[in-house]
Design a protein around this motif. Structure first.
Motif, PDB file in Angstrom:
ATOM      1  N   LYS A 554      40.154  34.732  39.403  1.00 13.15           N
ATOM      2  CA  LYS A 554      39.069  35.394  40.111  1.00 13.15           C
ATOM      3  C   LYS A 554      39.646  36.272  41.219  1.00 13.15           C
ATOM      4  CE  LYS A 554      35.540  31.893  39.233  1.00 13.15           C
ATOM      5  NZ  LYS A 554      34.589  30.928  39.832  1.00 13.15           N
ATOM      6  N   LEU A 555      38.912  37.338  41.545  1.00 22.06           N
ATOM      7  CA  LEU A 555      39.381  38.270  42.567  1.00 22.06           C
ATOM      8  C   LEU A 555      39.569  37.573  43.911  1.00 22.06           C
ATOM      9  CD1 LEU A 555      40.029  41.207  43.371  1.00 22.06           C
ATOM     10  CD2 LEU A 555      37.596  41.466  43.942  1.00 22.06           C
ATOM     11  N   GLU A 556      38.732  36.552  44.198  1.00 23.85           N
ATOM     12  CA  GLU A 556      38.839  35.853  45.480  1.00 23.85           C
ATOM     13  C   GLU A 556      40.222  35.235  45.665  1.00 23.85           C
ATOM     14  OE1 GLU A 556      36.460  35.600  43.344  1.00 23.85           O
ATOM     15  OE2 GLU A 556      34.583  36.129  44.365  1.00 23.85           O
ATOM     16  N   ALA A 557      40.790  34.691  44.587  1.00 25.02           N
ATOM     17  CA  ALA A 557      42.116  34.081  44.681  1.00 25.02           C
ATOM     18  C   ALA A 557      43.176  35.140  44.972  1.00 25.02           C
ATOM     19  CB  ALA A 557      42.441  33.342  43.385  1.00 25.02           C
ATOM     20  N   LEU A 558      43.080  36.290  44.301  1.00 24.22           N
ATOM     21  CA  LEU A 558      44.062  37.352  44.514  1.00 24.22           C
ATOM     22  C   LEU A 558      43.917  37.966  45.905  1.00 24.22           C
ATOM     23  CD1 LEU A 558      43.702  38.997  40.990  1.00 24.22           C
ATOM     24  CD2 LEU A 558      45.550  37.502  41.770  1.00 24.22           C
ATOM     25  N   ALA A 559      42.670  38.134  46.353  1.00 25.23           N
ATOM     26  CA  ALA A 559      42.447  38.682  47.692  1.00 25.23           C
ATOM     27  C   ALA A 559      42.973  37.732  48.762  1.00 25.23           C
ATOM     28  CB  ALA A 559      40.955  38.940  47.896  1.00 25.23           C
ATOM     29  N   GLN A 564      47.196  36.380  52.810  1.00 27.78           N
ATOM     30  CA  GLN A 564      48.298  35.523  53.249  1.00 27.78           C
ATOM     31  C   GLN A 564      49.595  36.326  53.351  1.00 27.78           C
ATOM     32  OE1 GLN A 564      47.454  32.393  53.938  1.00 27.78           O
ATOM     33  NE2 GLN A 564      49.453  31.655  54.601  1.00 27.78           N
ATOM     34  N   CYS A 565      49.768  37.284  52.445  1.00 30.46           N
ATOM     35  CA  CYS A 565      50.949  38.151  52.512  1.00 30.46           C
ATOM     36  C   CYS A 565      50.948  38.957  53.813  1.00 30.46           C
ATOM     37  CB  CYS A 565      50.977  39.103  51.316  1.00 30.46           C
ATOM     38  SG  CYS A 565      51.365  38.298  49.744  1.00 30.46           S
ATOM     39  N   ILE A 566      49.767  39.423  54.211  1.00 36.36           N
ATOM     40  CA  ILE A 566      49.665  40.180  55.462  1.00 36.36           C
ATOM     41  C   ILE A 566      50.035  39.296  56.641  1.00 36.36           C
ATOM     42  CG2 ILE A 566      48.030  41.343  56.992  1.00 36.36           C
ATOM     43  CD1 ILE A 566      46.550  42.289  54.453  1.00 36.36           C
ATOM     44  N   GLU A 567      49.554  38.036  56.628  1.00 33.65           N
ATOM     45  CA  GLU A 567      49.895  37.117  57.716  1.00 33.65           C
ATOM     46  C   GLU A 567      51.389  36.827  57.738  1.00 33.65           C
ATOM     47  OE1 GLU A 567      47.641  33.554  57.831  1.00 33.65           O
ATOM     48  OE2 GLU A 567      45.697  34.554  57.599  1.00 33.65           O
ATOM     49  N   GLN A 568      51.982  36.708  56.564  1.00 30.17           N
ATOM     50  CA  GLN A 568      53.408  36.395  56.467  1.00 30.17           C
ATOM     51  C   GLN A 568      54.288  37.643  56.572  1.00 30.17           C
ATOM     52  OE1 GLN A 568      54.688  33.290  56.233  1.00 30.17           O
ATOM     53  NE2 GLN A 568      52.631  32.370  56.267  1.00 30.17           N
ATOM     54  N   LYS A 569      53.625  38.828  56.684  1.00 29.53           N
ATOM     55  CA  LYS A 569      54.351  40.107  56.743  1.00 29.53           C
ATOM     56  C   LYS A 569      55.280  40.247  55.537  1.00 29.53           C
ATOM     57  CE  LYS A 569      54.176  40.752  61.757  1.00 29.53           C
ATOM     58  NZ  LYS A 569      53.104  39.765  61.962  1.00 29.53           N
ATOM     59  N   ALA A 574      52.695  41.379  48.386  1.00 26.72           N
ATOM     60  CA  ALA A 574      51.313  41.842  48.329  1.00 26.72           C
ATOM     61  C   ALA A 574      51.167  42.972  47.321  1.00 26.72           C
ATOM     62  CB  ALA A 574      50.855  42.295  49.715  1.00 26.72           C
ATOM     63  N   ILE A 575      52.144  43.893  47.303  1.00 25.23           N
ATOM     64  CA  ILE A 575      52.091  45.013  46.358  1.00 25.23           C
ATOM     65  C   ILE A 575      52.187  44.502  44.920  1.00 25.23           C
ATOM     66  CG2 ILE A 575      53.348  47.057  45.574  1.00 25.23           C
ATOM     67  CD1 ILE A 575      54.076  47.559  48.524  1.00 25.23           C
ATOM     68  N   THR A 576      52.988  43.446  44.703  1.00 24.38           N
ATOM     69  CA  THR A 576      53.060  42.842  43.363  1.00 24.38           C
ATOM     70  C   THR A 576      51.689  42.336  42.933  1.00 24.38           C
ATOM     71  OG1 THR A 576      55.358  42.171  43.731  1.00 24.38           O
ATOM     72  CG2 THR A 576      54.145  41.032  41.985  1.00 24.38           C
ATOM     73  N   CYS A 577      50.976  41.708  43.861  1.00 23.99           N
ATOM     74  CA  CYS A 577      49.631  41.195  43.560  1.00 23.99           C
ATOM     75  C   CYS A 577      48.666  42.345  43.285  1.00 23.99           C
ATOM     76  CB  CYS A 577      49.140  40.341  44.725  1.00 23.99           C
ATOM     77  SG  CYS A 577      47.502  39.623  44.468  1.00 23.99           S
ATOM     78  N   ILE A 578      48.765  43.428  44.093  1.00 20.62           N
ATOM     79  CA  ILE A 578      47.882  44.580  43.889  1.00 20.62           C
ATOM     80  C   ILE A 578      48.174  45.239  42.541  1.00 20.62           C
ATOM     81  CG2 ILE A 578      47.299  46.870  44.778  1.00 20.62           C
ATOM     82  CD1 ILE A 578      47.902  45.744  47.603  1.00 20.62           C
ATOM     83  N   GLN A 579      49.455  45.310  42.179  1.00 15.82           N
ATOM     84  CA  GLN A 579      49.828  45.854  40.875  1.00 15.82           C
ATOM     85  C   GLN A 579      49.200  45.021  39.754  1.00 15.82           C
ATOM     86  OE1 GLN A 579      52.176  48.643  39.897  1.00 15.82           O
ATOM     87  NE2 GLN A 579      50.835  48.159  38.159  1.00 15.82           N
ATOM     88  N   TYR A 580      49.226  43.695  39.928  1.00 15.13           N
ATOM     89  CA  TYR A 580      48.629  42.796  38.926  1.00 15.13           C
ATOM     90  C   TYR A 580      47.118  43.036  38.835  1.00 15.13           C
ATOM     91  CZ  TYR A 580      47.079  38.490  36.665  1.00 15.13           C
ATOM     92  OH  TYR A 580      46.484  37.588  35.825  1.00 15.13           O
ATOM     93  N   SER A 594      44.250  49.480  50.581  1.00 10.24           N
ATOM     94  CA  SER A 594      43.852  50.036  51.870  1.00 10.24           C
ATOM     95  C   SER A 594      43.965  48.995  52.976  1.00 10.24           C
ATOM     96  CB  SER A 594      42.414  50.554  51.777  1.00 10.24           C
ATOM     97  OG  SER A 594      41.972  51.033  53.026  1.00 10.24           O
ATOM     98  N   LYS A 595      43.566  47.766  52.649  1.00  7.79           N
ATOM     99  CA  LYS A 595      43.637  46.685  53.632  1.00  7.79           C
ATOM    100  C   LYS A 595      45.083  46.398  54.018  1.00  7.79           C
ATOM    101  CE  LYS A 595      41.858  42.004  54.352  1.00  7.79           C
ATOM    102  NZ  LYS A 595      41.109  40.889  53.734  1.00  7.79           N
ATOM    103  N   LEU A 596      45.967  46.404  53.033  1.00 15.35           N
ATOM    104  CA  LEU A 596      47.385  46.166  53.306  1.00 15.35           C
ATOM    105  C   LEU A 596      47.948  47.255  54.211  1.00 15.35           C
ATOM    106  CD1 LEU A 596      50.045  44.630  52.757  1.00 15.35           C
ATOM    107  CD2 LEU A 596      50.336  46.061  50.723  1.00 15.35           C
ATOM    108  N   ASN A 597      47.589  48.498  53.927  1.00 11.42           N
ATOM    109  CA  ASN A 597      48.096  49.615  54.726  1.00 11.42           C
ATOM    110  C   ASN A 597      47.540  49.592  56.150  1.00 11.42           C
ATOM    111  OD1 ASN A 597      49.595  52.221  54.869  1.00 11.42           O
ATOM    112  ND2 ASN A 597      47.532  53.022  55.263  1.00 11.42           N
ATOM    113  N   ASP A 598      46.289  49.145  56.298  1.00 10.31           N
ATOM    114  CA  ASP A 598      45.679  49.086  57.630  1.00 10.31           C
ATOM    115  C   ASP A 598      46.304  47.996  58.492  1.00 10.31           C
ATOM    116  OD1 ASP A 598      44.017  51.149  57.001  1.00 10.31           O
ATOM    117  OD2 ASP A 598      42.307  49.871  56.461  1.00 10.31           O
TER     118      ASP A 598
END
Length: 626
Positions: A554-559, A564-569, A574-580, A594-598
Motif C-alpha cells: 500500500k502507498l501508506e507503507a511506502l510513504a 523515515q528516510c527524511i528523518e534519517q537523512k 528514499a529515491i530507491t523507494c520513489i523509483q519503486y 517533491s516532499k523529499l526535495n522540500d
C-alpha cells in the motif's frame, strides 16, 4: 449417705436396664488400589502441566499434535525393543524375577514347524489370545491326528473370528492402541474379513455345527463387514432350527443398513429380527438396545425415525435396561440429552458419545451452556476414560474450543479456556487458530497477539499463509490500539516472519512466498518501532525482486518509509523507494519526490536521479526552488 446410696442405685439401675448392642458394619470389599484412588480423587488435573508420559523437561515436552504422537510412539518403540530382546535372547533371562513366577515377566514360548506340541499348548495359546501361534499349533496337532475337544475347537473358532485370524495389539502397548484406534475410526468402512482363512476352515470342517459355532462365525463376519456371507449363514441356521444367541441378533441388527437400503425395509428387518428373538425366547440386553438405536440413526432425521427412537427407549426402559453413553450417542443426532453422573464403559461404542455431543452443541445447537455441561460431565469422576482415542479427543476439544471462542468475551475465553487447555491438553489446529485470530481482531484485543504468535511458532503454524496474513493484518490495522511496548513486540514478530519466509528450506513442498502487501505490512511494523535498517532490507527485497513478488504494498507503507528516510537523512534510499513507486504505477511518486526535495537539501546527483524518475516538466519547479 442417703445421697450416695441414691447415686449408686441410679448407676446400678442405669447399667442393668440399658442393653448395649454392638453393631458390626457390613464389610465393604476393597481393592488393592482403592487407597490410591481415594488419594488421587483429592487432586484434580493440572492443565498447566504436560501429561505424565512426557518427560518433565521444557526442551523435551512436545507441543504439537504430531510431536505428541512421535514422542509417545518413540517411547513405546523402546518398550517394544525390550520385548524383542527378551524374546530373541530368552536364554539370558533365566533368573527368577518373582516367586511364584509371573507369566507376563517370562519370555514367551516360540513355536515353529518342528515344535513338539500337545493339546494343552493350544489351550494356553487360546486363553492368552496368541492368534498366530494358536493357528500354527492347531495345524501341527491336525497333522499329527491329535484329537481336539469340541470345546477347545469352539474356543479357538471364537478367538479367530474375534481377531480376524491375526494378532491384535498387546494391551501393554497403550500408546499404539490409542493412536491405532484413532486411525481406524477415520478409515472408510469396508470388508476386511479374511475369506477362506482358518476360521472358515474350522467351521466348514465341523461335522455337527452347533448354534455356538454359527453364532461365532456370523459375529466375526459382521464385525469385519462380510455381511452377505453372514446373512446367508444366518438363514442357513434358521432353516436348521438352530437357536442363535442374543449377540448374534445384535450384530445383524447393527449392519441392517448393509442388508437393506430403503429406510422402511431396514426398519422392517430390525423388527423381524426382534420378533425372532422373542420367538426363540432370547432376552434382549444393552447390546440389543444400542443395535436398534444405531440402525435408527442411519435412517436420517425423519419423523418416523425419531418416533421409533423414543418408542425403543421406552420399550427397553420397561424391560429394565438402562441406556449407556453409546445409546445417547445414537440419539443425539436428533436429541441432545446428558446425565450428570459417573459412567463406566458398557458398550464399545460408548466412546463416541462425548465427541458427538460436543459436535451437536457446536454445529446444531450453538449452545455454550450445553457444551459446558457436556464438558463438566466428561471431567466428572473417571468419565474422561470414555473420551475414546487421540482422534476423538482432538475432535472433542476442537468443537469445544471453537464454540467458546466465538461465543464468549475474548478476555474470558483467553483466561478461562485458552490458557488452561493449550498446549498440554489441546493443540489448536490451523483452522481453529485462524478463528481465534478473527475474534482477537473483531474485539481489538491486540495484546494477545504476542502470545498467539509464540504458540504458532511452537505448533509449527508459521508457514500457513492464511495465519500469517491474519496476524499481520491485525498488527498493521490496529495502530491506534498499540502502545510502545506492543510496537516493539509487533516489530519483532514482523521481522521473525520475514526471516522465516526468506530462509525457508528450498526443498519444502508448500513454500510460502512473499507478496507485496505482506512485505508492506512488515515494513510498516518495523518503521513504527524505528527499526530503519531492517525496513531498508525489506525495501531492497521489494526493489530487487519486484518481478517475482506478486502485488505491491500500500502507498501508506511506502510513504512512511520515505518519511523515515527524511528523518534519517538517507536520500539515496528514499529515491530507491520513489523509483519503486514509479515503476509500480503510483501517481503519488511526484508528491513523494517533491516532499523529499522540500525536506532535504539534495545535490545535483540526487536531483538528477529524481528528474529521471518524475520527469523534467513535473520536476522543473523543484529544480528552480533548489
Amino acid at each position: 449417705p442417703h445421697r450416695v446410696q441414691l447415686i449408686r442405685a441410679g448407676i446400678c439401675g442405669y447399667s442393668t436396664n440399658t442393653e448395649e448392642k454392638i453393631e458390626i458394619p457390613k464389610r465393604i470389599p476393597r481393592g488393592p488400589t482403592d487407597i490410591l484412588r481415594a488419594l488421587g480423587s483429592t487432586v484434580g488435573r493440572d492443565p498447566t502441566a504436560p501429561h505424565y508420559k512426557y518427560h518433565d523437561d521444557p526442551y523435551l515436552i512436545p507441543m504439537s499434535n504430531s510431536g505428541k504422537r512421535t514422542f509417545a510412539m518413540a517411547q513405546e518403540a523402546g518398550r517394544k525393543a525390550a520385548h524383542w530382546i527378551r524374546r530373541e535372547h530368552a536364554d539370558l533371562f533365566q533368573h527368577k524375577e518373582a516367586d511364584p513366577p509371573i507369566e507376563a515377566f517370562m519370555p514367551p514360548m516360540i513355536y515353529n514347524e518342528q515344535s513338539e506340541v500337545v493339546v494343552d499348548d493350544l489351550q494356553t495359546l487360546v486363553n492368552t489370545a496368541q492368534v498366530s501361534d494358536a493357528k500354527l499349533v492347531y495345524k501341527l496337532l491336525k497333522q499329527k491326528n491329535v484329537e481336539i475337544t469340541p470345546d477347545l475347537e469352539q474356543s479357538l473358532l471364537e478367538l479367530l473370528c474375534y481377531q480376524n485370524c491375526e494378532d491384535g495389539v498387546s494391551e501393554e502397548f497403550i500408546e499404539e492402541r490409542w493412536f491405532k484406534q484413532s486411525k481406524k475410526a477415520r478409515e472408510k468402512v469396508r470388508k476386511t474379513w479374511k475369506d477362506d482363512d482358518l476360521a472358515e476352515e474350522i467351521f466348514v470342517s465341523m461335522e455337527n455345527k452347533t448354534p455356538e459355532a454359527y453364532s461365532a462365525i456370523i459375529q466375526g463376519m459382521v464385525k469385519y463387514y462380510q455381511v452377505d456371507r453372514a446373512w446367508q449363514l444366518f438363514e442357513e441356521a434358521q432353516q436348521k432350527n438352530l437357536t442363535l444367541n442374543t449377540n448374534t441378533f445384535n450384530a445383524l441388527i447393527c449392519v441392517s443398513d448393509f442388508i437393506k437400503e430403503d429406510f422402511e425395509m431396514r426398519w422392517n428387518l430390525v423388527t423381524n429380527l426382534l420378533v425372532q428373538m422373542k420367538d426363540s425366547k432370547l432376552k434382549p440386553n444393552l447390546g440389543t438396545l444400542n443395535a436398534v438405536l444405531q440402525s435408527l440413526s442411519t435412517m436420517g432425521s425423519s419423523i418416523s425415525a425419531r418416533q421409533n427412537t423414543l418408542k425403543t427407549l421406552a420399550e427397553f426402559k420397561n424391560l429394565g435396561i438402562e441406556p449407556s453413553l453409546a445409546s445417547w450417542y445414537f440419539v443425539i443426532m436428533t436429541f441432545c440429552k446428558e446425565q450428570n453422573k459417573e459412567h463406566t464403559i458398557r458398550d464399545l461404542r460408548d466412546i463416541n458419545f462425548f465427541m458427538s455431543a460436543m459436535d451437536i452443541s457446536r454445529h446444531h445447537l450453538r449452545d455454550v451452556n450445553l457444551a459446558e455441561r457436556v464438558n463438566k460431565l466428561l471431567h466428572h469422576g473417571d468419565n474422561y476414560n470414555l473420551i475414546g482415542d487421540s482422534y476423538k479427543e482432538s475432535i472433542y476439544f476442537r468443537h469445544y474450543f471453537a464454540l467458546l471462542c466465538t461465543n464468549l468475551p475474548i478476555e474470558e475465553f483467553m483466561a478461562e479456556t485458552y490458557e488452561k487447555l493449550v498446549p498440554h491438553i489441546y493443540v489448536p489446529e490451523p483452522g481453529i487458530m485462524e478463528e481465534v485470530l478473527k475474534q482477537v481482531d473483531a474485539n481489538g484485543a491486540v495484546e494477545y497477539i504476542p502470545k498467539l504468535w509464540s504458540d504458532m511458532v511452537v505448533f509449527e503454524h508459521t508457514y500457513r499463509e492464511n495465519l500469517i496474513e491474519s496476524i499481520l493484518n491485525i498488527m498493521a490495522n490496529n495502530e491506534q490500539l498499540v502502545n510502545s511496548e506492543l510496537n516493539e513486540r509487533f516489530a519483532y514478530i514482523a521481522w521473525d516472519i520475514y526471516n522465516r519466509i526468506e530462509n525457508q528450506d528450498e526443498n519444502r513442498i508448500s513454500k510460502l512466498n512473499f507478496t507485496g502487501d505482506l512485505l508492506g505490512k512488515i515494513m510498516t511494523l518495523l518503521l513504527r518501532n524505528n527499526e530503519f535498517d531492517k525496513a531498508w532490507t525489506v525495501m531492497e527485497k521489494l526493489d530487487k525482486d519486484q518481478q517475482k513478488i506478486a502485488g505491491v504494498p500500500k502507498l501508506e507503507a511506502l510513504a512512511r518509509f520515505v518519511d523515515q528516510c527524511i528523518e534519517q537523512k538517507a536520500p539515496s534510499k528514499a529515491i530507491t523507494c520513489i523509483q519503486y513507486c514509479s515503476d509500480c504505477g503510483f501517481p503519488e511518486a511526484n508528491i513523494l519526490a517533491s516532499k523529499l526535495n522540500d525536506k532535504l537539501t539534495l545535490d545535483e546527483n540526487f536531483l538528477g536521479r529524481l528528474s529521471k524518475i518524475v520527469g523534467d516538466v513535473t520536476f522543473g519547479k523543484i529544480k528552480e526552488s533548489a
